[in-house]
Design an enzyme around this catalytic site. Sequence first.
Site, mmCIF file in Angstrom:
data_model
loop_
_atom_site.group_PDB
_atom_site.id
_atom_site.type_symbol
_atom_site.label_atom_id
_atom_site.label_comp_id
_atom_site.label_asym_id
_atom_site.label_seq_id
_atom_site.Cartn_x
_atom_site.Cartn_y
_atom_site.Cartn_z
ATOM 1 N N ASN A 1 0.836 -1.214 0.000
ATOM 2 C CA ASN A 1 0.000 0.000 0.000
ATOM 3 C C ASN A 1 0.865 1.257 0.000
ATOM 4 O OD1 ASN A 1 -3.038 -0.476 0.105
ATOM 5 N ND2 ASN A 1 -2.268 -2.007 1.556
ATOM 6 N N LEU B 1 -2.300 2.548 18.059
ATOM 7 C CA LEU B 1 -1.869 3.888 18.453
ATOM 8 C C LEU B 1 -2.532 4.282 19.767
ATOM 9 C CD1 LEU B 1 -2.154 5.790 15.052
ATOM 10 C CD2 LEU B 1 -0.082 4.898 16.116
ATOM 11 N N ASN C 1 -6.529 4.714 8.036
ATOM 12 C CA ASN C 1 -6.021 3.341 7.944
ATOM 13 C C ASN C 1 -6.746 2.628 6.821
ATOM 14 O OD1 ASN C 1 -4.696 0.890 8.770
ATOM 15 N ND2 ASN C 1 -6.589 0.263 9.790
ATOM 16 N N HIS D 1 -8.096 -1.239 5.790
ATOM 17 C CA HIS D 1 -8.351 -2.541 6.417
ATOM 18 C C HIS D 1 -8.975 -3.480 5.380
ATOM 19 C CE1 HIS D 1 -9.134 -5.314 9.681
ATOM 20 N NE2 HIS D 1 -10.330 -5.511 9.157
HETATM 21 C C1 GRF Z 1 -3.148 -4.743 4.002
HETATM 22 O O1 GRF Z 1 -3.971 -5.837 3.698
HETATM 23 C C2 GRF Z 1 -3.905 -3.721 4.793
HETATM 24 O O2 GRF Z 1 -5.261 -3.678 4.472
HETATM 25 C C3 GRF Z 1 -3.736 -4.198 6.214
HETATM 26 O O3 GRF Z 1 -2.430 -4.721 6.265
HETATM 27 C C4 GRF Z 1 -2.020 -5.123 4.966
HETATM 28 C C5 GRF Z 1 -0.756 -4.396 4.672
HETATM 29 O O4 GRF Z 1 -0.189 -4.803 3.460
HETATM 30 N N1 GRF Z 1 -3.971 -3.142 7.166
HETATM 31 P P1 GRF Z 1 1.002 -3.987 2.843
HETATM 32 O O5 GRF Z 1 2.103 -3.922 3.899
HETATM 33 O O6 GRF Z 1 0.490 -2.620 2.493
HETATM 34 O O7 GRF Z 1 1.423 -4.750 1.628
#
Ligand code: GRF
Length: 206
Positions: free
Chosen positions: A18, A97, A111, A113
């Site tokens: 991400n 946090l 965030n 999720h």
């Molecule tokens: C993602 O699936 C996100 O939704 C969750 O943790 C994962 C992180 O993946 N909170 P990355 O580190 O961004 O590849």
Amino acid sequence: MPLNIFKLAVLVSGRGSNLQAIIDSIDQEELDAHLSIVISNTKDAMALKRAEKHGIKTIFIDPSTYLNSKEYDKALVLKLKEFSIDLICLAGYMRVLGEEVIQTFEKKIINIHPSLLPAFPGLNAQKQAINHGVKFSGCTVHFVDSGVDSGPIILQTVVPVYDSDDEKSLSKRILEQEHYLYPKAIKMIQENKIRLNGRTVTSKII
Ligand code: GRF
């Protein structure tokens, strides 16, 4: 760098896909923002390497050097203040946090999720969805409050869950959507296109 540029911090713990999606949308000028700092609580996070490859400043704040979570969060707040951050994006950040961070940066922490919240908060959301037998799941970008994945919902994307799915195949389908949704939500905030009323977020379509 323009003086009034929108400054982002991304908090990570692991893979950083991400984070990569955010970096790419800035590089492709889809997102008009500066990624000022990537902060990790784990030393070997792949996310740190991704950021470094793009010349982005990274910091590892080592939990083992702080007495407790409160002290850790104090250090985190100081760092974020030092960079005059406009928006903090959690991207696979595996620490909860504390109040100090939440209050200092009220409405400035988001965030992503991997479920359609409020269904399946917490860890292993995709596995929870499979085990529950839902026919649709997805991903959610939300403001962070003091609960676990409980803050006001900004954007969501729905994906189907097929009979043949396991945790891995569902995670992959959701993750692809995460990479579109997160930069889009950041852009909406940066362009001042969302309003928060209580726990309801309203938005102008972009
Ligand atoms: C993602 O699936 C996100 O939704 C969750 O943790 C994962 C992180 O993946 N909170 P990355 O580190 O961004 O590849």
